[in-house]
Each structure stands twice: as C-alpha cells, then as structure tokens.
Design an enzyme around this catalytic site. Sequence first.
Site, PDB file in Angstrom:
ATOM      1  N   LYS A  56      -3.144   0.214   0.019  1.00 45.68           N
ATOM      2  CA  LYS A  56      -1.909   1.001   0.078  1.00 45.68           C
ATOM      3  C   LYS A  56      -2.044   2.409  -0.498  1.00 45.68           C
ATOM      4  CE  LYS A  56       1.285  -1.819   1.841  1.00 45.68           C
ATOM      5  NZ  LYS A  56       2.164  -1.467   2.970  1.00 45.68           N
ATOM      6  N   SER A 307      -7.147  -7.092   2.375  1.00 39.55           N
ATOM      7  CA  SER A 307      -6.283  -5.931   2.153  1.00 39.55           C
ATOM      8  C   SER A 307      -5.888  -5.697   0.703  1.00 39.55           C
ATOM      9  CB  SER A 307      -5.011  -6.052   3.004  1.00 39.55           C
ATOM     10  OG  SER A 307      -4.332  -7.260   2.710  1.00 39.55           O
TER      11      SER A 307
END
Length: 409
Positions: A56, A307
Amino acid sequence: MPSERSILPEHIEEARHRLAGVIKPTPLIRSATLDRILDAHVLIKPENLQKTGSFKIRGAYNRLATLADERKSRGVVAASAGNHGQALAYAATRARVSATIVMPATAAIAKIDATRSYGQSVVLEGVDYQEARAAAIKMCTDRGACFIDAYDDLEVIAGQGTLGLEIADEVTPDVVIVPVGGGGLIAGIAAALATRVPNAEVIGVEAAGSPQLSASLAADAPTSIGRPVDTIADGLATGRIGAIPFEVMRGRVKRAVTVDDFEIGEAVLLLLERLKLLAEGAGAAALAGALKLKDELKGKTVVLVVSGGNIDTNVLDRIIGHGLVKVGRLFRVAVDLRDRPGELGKLVSMVAATGANVRAIDHDRTRRDIAIGGARVMLELETRGPSHIEAIRDQLKRNGYAFDVPALG
C-alpha cells in the site's frame, strides 16, 4: 492523463521515479517447496517485507506526492481496514502533511496501533470498511480536506502498478496471481504488464466472504456484494470493486478464484512453516488461489503476490490452531472422569505415556450434562500426527475412558 479512468505505461514509470528511495523494490523469491507442490516454476513477490508491511505504501505515497501544495495544506483523510492507513500515515509524516485515518471499530488492534505509531490521527467509525469510508468522506466535506482513496484513484493505481514493473524486470511470467479487495493492486499490475508481458494471464483471488471481483466480472460492471463482508482476510473485505480499477482491469483481468477462510488459513500456515514468510490473510490469498488452480498451473512460470504481512496475533493463533488440528499435530479431546482425588493425575499420566504433550487443560465439574460426582476434562494435546492421535484414542478406550472429539470451532 487521457481520461479520468485510463492509465498509460508512462504514468506507472513516473510513479516508479517518485517512489525511488521511498519503497523497497522487493525481489522475487524462488520456492522449491512450492515448485514441488504446484509442479510449476513458482516465484513469490514478498510485499509483506515492504515498508509499513504491505504494497500500500506504493499507491499512498504516489498519490500524496502528486497533490498540489494547496491541497496538502488542508490535510488528507483516508479510510482503511489497516494497510492503506499505515501507508498513508507513514507517507504523510514523511511529507509533513496532516493526515487522519478512519478505521472501522472492528479493525485489528495491531493495525490500529501500528497506524497511530506513524504519528497521525486515527478515528474509529463504523463496523466495516464501507462505513468507515462514508465517515471519512463526510469528514473531508466538513474540513475541506482531501480524501485519499485506498483503491479508486488513478494515482494510487499507478503506484501499485510499480509492483508489476518490478515483476517484469525479473521474469516473463505465464501467470500472475493477485489478491483482490477493491481492485487497485490488480488493476495496476495488469496495466503494467499489458505492454511489458502482454501474454501473461493476471488472475484475481477474492475471499468467499467478500466476492466482489466475481460479481463484477459477471455483471461486467463494478459491483457491490450487497451483504455484510465476513472473512479473516480484512485486506480483501471491501465489499465492492472500485469503478476506476474495474475500468483499468477491463479486458486485462478475466478470471476470479474464490477461496474460503480455511483455504486462506492453510496458505498462511504454509508460507510461515515452509518459506518462513509471515503473511496476513489477504497476503496469503494468492497462494490459496494457486493451490486451487494446481492442475492448470502445471509447468508454468507463476508469480504469487504476497500483498502484506500485517496479521493480528489473535487471528494468527487461530489459524495455527486450525492448521495443526487439520494435519494431526494438535488433538483436542473431551474425557469424562469421576470427580475424586487422583483421577486427573491418572489421566494426564496415561496421556504422557503415549508421548503426547499437554498444551492446555480445562476441568469442568458444573456442566449440566455431567452427573454429580463427575467431571469433564478438555485436553489439548501436541501430537506427532494422525497415527499418534489414533494411538491416544486406543489408549483411552483400553483404560475405560468415555471421550469425544469436539468439532473445531
């Protein structure tokens, strides 16, 4: 940009230039273990090792870096289940910009604390991501601040696309498997690979408790699931695909694989035990999807995007417990005893003689389904595998104990 919902390779390259020195370009990791399990050439993209613990930071920093100074001066607000909030808090502190992160009250304590640790404000609102997002947008209206969306934003998508460039720099994959929440990550990767590796298939993996990608692909439009989300993979629990990510991925992402929480948990445990990588539920989803597609992946070069790694320790404990039970290394058994001195000691000694280790014990005399003068003992035992469990059961039977094995819950 040519239109409000298009993205070109140069925009992702520009994002990579802005992120130089800010992010870690995470190298692909070869896994002989996964090669053997999947009968494929498997590479891991370990964004759990990224700054703030997930991919992110790429999108959050790129978005903040492209804001005009006047907009920065009014502060920024974001909604997040955890990872986007941490990333924006880090980026805002680095850029000397005031940020407020709105998180659902149900967010993992570890993610709330981590977000606060980057020096920005955290507000808890709503029971899920969409309620937190609505509260964040209202806050922006009230304050005149700038809303930094977690995924429904071209600059955020361009930042996430830098991950795709890094993949293409190292390998020419046949398949890239990506976890999907709101769609920003898979849209960025698909856009980055479209010109660099146009023949690579990009497959999205969604949680069964938040299946917005499959709903959107079926409707050929960004779609909300229309019910509460329910998954241990909080990073995937958006309940809808963003409009902009869907347009970016249109024609580039054609498949969704749906995995349930048990499959996600098994993937978390596999990454931890065999690769020594700590992934959160969303981070392990790509591996869970690959295990489901095993027959299709045979002989192919496959990249799995891990992720993030910001997992709540309580969730990790439950995942480990479920996983150990499934493979026969943890055995929970309820045994009925006469409630008199020495009986508990006899039971424990008998179990010890089998080579099992008592991990936890609960002794209950007050259950309504136990006779007066009796007790129910719940044992949690560390075992060596299924055959060891059968030996313990046989020993209990030979010694005349009444017992049952409670369903795992």
